[in-house]
Enzyme design. Structure first.
Site, mmCIF file in Angstrom:
data_model
loop_
_atom_site.group_PDB
_atom_site.id
_atom_site.type_symbol
_atom_site.label_atom_id
_atom_site.label_comp_id
_atom_site.label_asym_id
_atom_site.label_seq_id
_atom_site.Cartn_x
_atom_site.Cartn_y
_atom_site.Cartn_z
ATOM 1 N N PHE A 8 0.852 -1.197 0.000
ATOM 2 C CA PHE A 8 0.000 0.000 0.000
ATOM 3 C C PHE A 8 0.890 1.250 0.000
ATOM 4 O O PHE A 8 0.781 2.115 0.849
ATOM 5 C CB PHE A 8 -0.948 -0.027 1.211
ATOM 6 C CG PHE A 8 -2.163 0.842 1.027
ATOM 7 C CD1 PHE A 8 -3.078 0.591 0.012
ATOM 8 C CD2 PHE A 8 -2.396 1.918 1.864
ATOM 9 C CE1 PHE A 8 -4.205 1.391 -0.160
ATOM 10 C CE2 PHE A 8 -3.523 2.732 1.710
ATOM 11 C CZ PHE A 8 -4.423 2.462 0.686
ATOM 12 N N LYS A 125 8.474 -4.932 -11.026
ATOM 13 C CA LYS A 125 9.291 -5.410 -12.149
ATOM 14 C C LYS A 125 10.185 -6.601 -11.778
ATOM 15 O O LYS A 125 10.545 -7.388 -12.640
ATOM 16 C CB LYS A 125 10.189 -4.260 -12.643
ATOM 17 C CG LYS A 125 9.422 -3.167 -13.355
ATOM 18 C CD LYS A 125 10.199 -1.870 -13.409
ATOM 19 C CE LYS A 125 10.038 -1.086 -12.134
ATOM 20 N NZ LYS A 125 10.617 0.246 -12.133
ATOM 21 N N VAL A 152 5.969 -1.063 -17.423
ATOM 22 C CA VAL A 152 6.724 -0.430 -18.509
ATOM 23 C C VAL A 152 6.007 0.864 -18.889
ATOM 24 O O VAL A 152 4.841 0.841 -19.280
ATOM 25 C CB VAL A 152 6.797 -1.356 -19.758
ATOM 26 C CG1 VAL A 152 7.626 -0.687 -20.864
ATOM 27 C CG2 VAL A 152 7.377 -2.704 -19.389
ATOM 28 N N GLY A 154 5.092 3.463 -16.969
ATOM 29 C CA GLY A 154 4.169 4.089 -16.012
ATOM 30 C C GLY A 154 2.757 4.054 -16.570
ATOM 31 O O GLY A 154 2.200 2.982 -16.806
ATOM 32 N N ASP A 221 16.902 -1.267 -14.220
ATOM 33 C CA ASP A 221 15.481 -0.943 -14.409
ATOM 34 C C ASP A 221 15.122 -1.015 -15.905
ATOM 35 O O ASP A 221 14.108 -1.610 -16.282
ATOM 36 C CB ASP A 221 15.202 0.452 -13.832
ATOM 37 C CG ASP A 221 13.751 0.855 -13.986
ATOM 38 O OD1 ASP A 221 12.907 0.284 -13.276
ATOM 39 O OD2 ASP A 221 13.450 1.715 -14.844
ATOM 40 N N LYS A 225 12.496 -3.768 -17.904
ATOM 41 C CA LYS A 225 11.433 -3.371 -18.833
ATOM 42 C C LYS A 225 11.671 -3.979 -20.220
ATOM 43 O O LYS A 225 10.735 -4.379 -20.907
ATOM 44 C CB LYS A 225 11.353 -1.849 -18.892
ATOM 45 C CG LYS A 225 10.869 -1.249 -17.561
ATOM 46 C CD LYS A 225 11.163 0.224 -17.432
ATOM 47 C CE LYS A 225 10.645 0.781 -16.109
ATOM 48 N NZ LYS A 225 11.115 2.133 -15.820
ATOM 49 N N GLY A 316 5.587 7.748 -11.865
ATOM 50 C CA GLY A 316 4.656 8.571 -11.079
ATOM 51 C C GLY A 316 3.520 7.727 -10.532
ATOM 52 O O GLY A 316 3.083 6.765 -11.184
HETATM 53 N N1 HSE Z 1 12.918 4.551 -11.480
HETATM 54 C C1 HSE Z 1 12.046 4.368 -12.605
HETATM 55 C C2 HSE Z 1 12.343 5.419 -13.648
HETATM 56 C C3 HSE Z 1 10.608 4.459 -12.126
HETATM 57 O O1 HSE Z 1 13.126 6.332 -13.359
HETATM 58 O O2 HSE Z 1 11.856 5.312 -14.775
HETATM 59 C C4 HSE Z 1 9.578 3.963 -13.097
HETATM 60 O O3 HSE Z 1 9.732 2.615 -13.413
#
Ligand code: HSE
Length: 341
Positions: A8, A125, A152, A154, A221, A225, A316
């Site tokens: 949460f 992810k 992927v 947002g 990251d 993705k 976001g």
């Molecule tokens: N840390 C990631 C970014 C957050 O900067 O894109 C969203 O996945």
């Protein structure tokens, strides 16, 4: 539709706010009446089969940092994981933090939920990058949906664009700027002459970076993705172990400035073509892929329609929560189809 929220944090709270604010509209437009019957957070859990009061959940989280009531305090992870299998819910929404070492605890939550024949939505992810092929099989075996639109881009529907909008075409390759933090750092180095550490500190302050920013900077990251895109859109059964990763830690101001004088910009790209890789590369300023700051962009090379590009905000809370709602609507459509069949 009965939902159990696991985690949460920012995304789950934003999702709860959207449901609370748009309940009537969601019902009218999509025939969807989401009822949150359980929330598991770091303090324990709270359950009400008739539906929890959303405003109360948000207030409790703000004032006590947990939604857990005294009688449900429980720090035993196994008990919480078992609850996910047993709880009477149609959909489990899993938004616990990303862990790329072993995917836990998210991976266990996802496995239990799928094994318990619940549809699953996740924005996490880690488990997907490490075990997506196995999780997809588990979902199929149990006849339920596993959806992860928010992992992927947002709120930007990159996965849907490739899957649904380009359904009649054949995807040949994908090249994407998939990480807002590194794109922000590289853009500020180029535009303001900021040094790397300064740009990173600003990205952290803006709330885009992962809790451990090396996940952004060292390309993990973006790699997660890229792995998700490869599995979902290119039917490649790959995991994080199959991707060659180079981050932007060694990109310096001189390299960024040199590219600039040639009308190009250094970007961290995730690439799915004959190979699977993440690396910083120069991109022409004239290329629509060359987006700035925290924007994400993916260019698909297709057999018939040629190049297709989707651009949007890649991170976001509210943005990602809108992707969770999108997944929920898709699940609702599937459930409706199954009832009609
Ligand atoms: N840390 C990631 C970014 C957050 O900067 O894109 C969203 O996945």
């Amino acid at each position: 539709m009965r939902l159990a929220l696991v985690g949460f944090g920012v995304v789950a709270q934003a999702f709860t706010k959207i449901i609370a604010e748009r309940r009537q509209e969601i019902l009218k437009r999509h025939g969807l009446n989401p009822r949150i019957v359980a929330v598991i957070d770091q303090g324990g859990y709270t359950v009400n089969p008739k539906g929890l009061v959303l405003e109360r959940l948000l207030q409790d989280k703000a004032s006590k940092s947990t939604v857990t009531e005294e009688q449900f305090k429980n720090h035993d992870l196994q008990a919480k994981i078992s609850l996910v299998k047993e709880i009477e819910a149609d959909v489990v929404v899993e938004t616990t933090p990303t862990n790329l070492k072993d995917g836990q605890p998210g991976l266990s939550y996802l496995e239990k939920a799928l094994a318990g024949k619940k549809h699953v939505i996740t924005t996490n992810k880690g488990p997907l990058a490490l075990s997506l092929p196995a999780l997809m099989e588990l979902a199929e075996y149990n006849g339920v949906e596993l959806r992860f639109s928010g992992t992927v881009g947002g709120g930007t529907p990159i996965l849907e664009f490739g899957k649904r909008c380009l359904v009649s075409d054949k995807l040949l390759s994908a090249t994407g700027i998939l990480n807002g933090t590194t794109n922000f750092i590289l853009t500020r180095m180029e535009k303001d002459g900021m040094i790397f550490d300064e740009a990173l500190a600003k990205a952290q302050k803006l709330g885009y970076a992962e809790a451990d920013p090396s996940l952004d900077i060292d390309g993990f990251d973006t790699a997660c993705k890229t792995v998700i895109i490869a599995n979902w859109l290119f039917n490649r059964r790959v995991t994080l172990r199959d991707i060659k990763i180079t981050g932007i830690r060694n990109v310096d101001l001189k390299q960024v400035k040199d590219a600039n004088t040639k009308g190009r910009a250094v970007k961290l790209l995730g690439i799915v073509d004959s190979a699977l890789k993440v690396e910083p590369k120069e991109v022409s300023r004239d290329d629509p892929l060359c987006v700035e700051d925290t924007l994400n962009a993916v260019k698909f090379q297709t057999e018939y329609a040629g190049e297709e590009i989707i651009i949007g905000r890649g991170a976001g809370g509210m943005e990602t929560a809108s992707a969770v709602l999108r997944d929920l609507i898709a699940i609702r459509e599937r459930m409706a189809e199954e009832i009609m069949a």
